[in-house]
Design an enzyme around this catalytic site. Structure first.
Site, PDB file in Angstrom:
ATOM      1  N   SER A 136       1.621 -10.346   2.462  1.00 33.12           N
ATOM      2  CA  SER A 136       2.169  -9.868   1.122  1.00 33.12           C
ATOM      3  C   SER A 136       3.577  -9.168   1.750  1.00 33.12           C
ATOM      4  O   SER A 136       4.327  -8.829   0.823  1.00 33.12           O
ATOM      5  CB  SER A 136       1.399  -8.879   0.502  1.00 33.12           C
ATOM      6  OG  SER A 136       1.181  -7.852   1.293  1.00 33.12           O
ATOM      7  N   LYS A 139      -0.998  -1.092  -5.260  1.00 29.55           N
ATOM      8  CA  LYS A 139       0.722  -1.113  -4.818  1.00 29.55           C
ATOM      9  C   LYS A 139       1.521  -0.559  -6.056  1.00 29.55           C
ATOM     10  O   LYS A 139       2.572   0.040  -5.556  1.00 29.55           O
ATOM     11  CB  LYS A 139       0.817  -2.478  -4.652  1.00 29.55           C
ATOM     12  CG  LYS A 139       0.339  -3.192  -3.076  1.00 29.55           C
ATOM     13  CD  LYS A 139       0.510  -4.758  -3.117  1.00 29.55           C
ATOM     14  CE  LYS A 139       0.108  -5.217  -2.035  1.00 29.55           C
ATOM     15  NZ  LYS A 139       0.272  -6.537  -1.455  1.00 29.55           N
TER      16      LYS A 139
END
Length: 661
Positions: free
Chosen positions: A546, A589
């Site tokens: 990611s 996140k």
């Protein structure tokens, strides 16, 4: 006769006595060689003393042995007399089974335990074995222990499920802030239970078979430490009006800890599940298996495999423990498992559970938790209830923002406890103390601020971007640094990166080289430079795809000399064609980015469906940009788009060039 009449000479006495002693010929020869009469008598006296001591020891042993033997014979005779008296009094039935108080008690226990017929037959069989067994047989103690366990198990005892949904909802809301998914799931469980109860009643009225098929509820709470996974288990038990049992599985490596030891072993005991059911005293408690992701494996077996039967809705109606050796019904137990990560839980075990993710708390949620729960608790614990000490909203926000940085609230509670202790000391010493603690008082009591905004740079930097990641402790932000130097086109990766993250960096470098024209770079720009990509906090292992867009952005910034906006975070996997692929953990996140002070987060377009999970406060403060390609990311992350190369040659794919030739 001479010896008796005392008319013998001393040397004759010594020789006569020596001849009667049981000593070796060499020792007798040594006596004969000694010509001095006094010394010869001394040697003989020494041997004679040893002989006398040995005889005394032998006599003592014989007398003790004889006494013990006589005691055993006496007890055996009394026992036989007792048995004869019991036969005369009719206290032994035709089968020879004893009916004294101990065995009457066991029979009563077996009768009142509410066991299934097969279990009852097994218990009565063991009781019969015990009655026919000699009192001296050591196996009798093992059978008594087994009967105690099997009689104390809650075979038919259940807590009535008559809790109103409104009351349960109120309990959950009063004891925990947030965690809406877990609360919703518990209320759904209550609703299903209520409807089944009503259906059973109506079925009985109509004469239909009202058998209530119970489908076990097995939940798994996954989240960082300190977010309330264990504590909400207690609240669930309270809301359902059930008993609560907690078993910690962290570090367990032996399968027998789950299934129990077989009775052939000395000191054998049932497994932790059966022990927990006995301590609960009911067959339908809320059973928490804590730290299920930290079970170990070694030569003694795999405990996680032993849990498959207990946590399988189709099998746990007849859970078999090695010690009990009879099936026990776990279908009415509400199992709740907790852990920090799903990766270490085996796939077959994970498939049997309904996973509910607990994300980290936002600063606003921490503020509410501290105000409603933590501060009142610490005031009571530290003995400040009667002193009327309060803390202002600005004081709580100061503690949350400047003294904690975590997904949970444990450090927040420690800091609030520290404030209360310092105030309690001032009170005890008779000094002046603040009645209402403001932000300035917090700094005086806790010292200098431990955390500032995690946006380390005070201005936009070239070759540095902000990425987002997920760890077992919640979401975190990470910085990607790129440095260029003269060289031969080598790519260096540091910061303890995993294999997947290294491959993402290589893919980012390849995309940059292949799109030199759009970025305003020369075709041979990579031939004279070396590229070094570093992710700070080198002691921490990092991995995952990611960070691809963050690495690409930092690399393009370093090559073009255009700064990256420091308050823009990004996450997403990058392909060689420049597509931005979907990632996981967007909620964690986003919360980490919000905690760090980001104002914009660039996420893959395919993650748009996950926006429903993002807390409202985060969506209010952060602008989410959905990117489909790397160009979409660069347009938002860089201060300006790179000017196109003035060189006339345009980029064309290598495959097209090969086809043209």
């Amino acid at each position: 006769m001479k010896l008796v009449s005392t008319s013998a000479e001393p040397i004759e006495v010594s020789d006569q006595v020596a001849s009667l002693l049981e000593i070796k010929p060499a020792e007798k020869q040594k006596i004969l060689e000694e010509l001095n009469v006094k010394k010869r008598l001394g040697i003989v006296l020494e041997y004679l003393t040893k002989e006398v001591n040995a005889l005394e020891i032998e006599q003592t042993i014989s007398s003790k042995t004889q006494k013990r033997f006589e005691d055993q014979m006496k007890k055996a005779m009394l026992r036989e007399k007792k048995r004869t008296i019991e036969q005369e009094l009719g206290e032994i039935d035709e089968d020879g089974e004893m009916t004294n108080e101990e065995f009457k008690e066991y029979k009563t226990k077996i009768k009142n335990a509410g066991m299934p017929m097969d279990v009852k037959d097994r218990a009565e069989k063991e009781l019969k074995r015990l009655s026919e067994m000699s009192p001296n047989n050591p196996e009798g103690a093992y059978i008594r222990n087994y009967l105690d366990w099997i009689c104390d198990m809650p075979w038919s005892k259940a807590t009535p499920n008559n809790v109103a949904m409104n009351k349960a909802s109120k309990i959950l809301e009063n004891e925990h802030y947030g965690i809406d998914k877990a609360k919703e799931r518990i209320l759904e469980f209550l609703a299903v239970m209520k409807l089944k109860k009503e259906a059973k009643r109506s079925g009985q009225k109509k004469g239909v078979d009202g058998k209530n098929s119970v489908h076990p509820t097995i939940l798994c709470f996954i989240g960082p430490p300190g977010v309330g996974k264990t504590s909400i288990g207690r609240s669930i038990a309270k809301a359902l009006n059930r008993k609560f049992v907690r078993v910690s599985l962290g570090g367990i490596r032996d399968e027998a800890e789950i299934r129990g030891h077989r009775r052939t072993y000395v000191g054998a005991m049932p497994g932790r599940i059966i022990q927990g059911m006995k301590s609960a005293g009911t067959k339908n408690p809320v059973f928490m298996l804590d730290e299920i992701d930290k079970i170990g494996v070694d030569f003694r077996g795999d405990p996680s495999s032993a849990l498959l039967e207990a946590l399988d809705p189709e099998q746990n109606k007849e859970f078999s423990d090695h010690y009990l050796e009879v099936p026990f019904d776990l279908s009415e137990v509400m199992f709740i498992c907790t852990g920090n990560v799903l990766d270490t839980i085996p796939a077959p075990l994970r498939d049997r559970m309904e996973v509910i993710t607990f994300p980290g708390y936002t600063e606003d949620e921490k503020f509410q938790i501290a105000k409603k729960f933590l501060w009142p608790k610490q005031i009571e614990v530290q003995g400040l209830i009667k002193k009327g000490t309060q803390i202002s909203d600005s004081g709580i926000k100061e503690v949350v923002g400047s003294y904690t940085r975590e997904a949970g609230v444990r450090n927040l509670e420690r800091n609030l406890a520290s404030i209360c202790r310092k105030v309690a000391r001032l009170v005890a010493e008779g000094k002046k103390y603040p009645r209402k603690i403001e932000a300035t008082d917090v700094r005086k009591l806790l010292g200098s601020q431990r955390f500032t905004s995690q946006i380390a740079e005070k201005r936009d930097e070239i070759g540095m971007s902000t990425g987002l990641s997920v760890t077992p402790f919640g979401g975190e932000i990470l910085f990607i640094e790129v440095s260029l130097m003269p060289g031969k086109g080598r790519l260096t990766l540091t910061g303890q990166l995993g294999d997947v993250m290294k491959e993402s960096a290589k893919a980012a470098f390849t995309w940059t080289r292949s799109h030199y024209h759009e970025l305003g770079l020369r075709a041979d720009f990579a031939e004279g430079i070396d590229v070094h990509i570093h992710v700070p906090e080198g002691a921490v292992q990092k991995d995952g795809p990611s960070a691809g867009v963050a690495i690409t952005t930092a690399l393009v910034s370093a090559l073009t000399g255009i700064p990256v906006k420091r308050r823009v975070g990004m996450t997403g996997e990058v392909t060689l064609r420049g597509r931005v692929l979907e990632i996981g953990g967007l909620k964690e996140k986003s919360i980490a980015g919000h905690r760090a002070g980001l104002t914009t987060i660039v996420v893959p377009k395919d993650n748009k469906k996950d926006m429903e999970e993002i807390p409202t406060t985060v969506k209010k403060d952060i602008e989410f940009v959905f990117a489909e390609t790397v160009e979409d990311v660069l347009k938002k992350a860089l201060i300006s788009w790179p000017s196109k190369s003035k060189i006339d040659d345009k980029y064309s794919p290598i495959s097209a060039s090969l086809a043209a030739s």
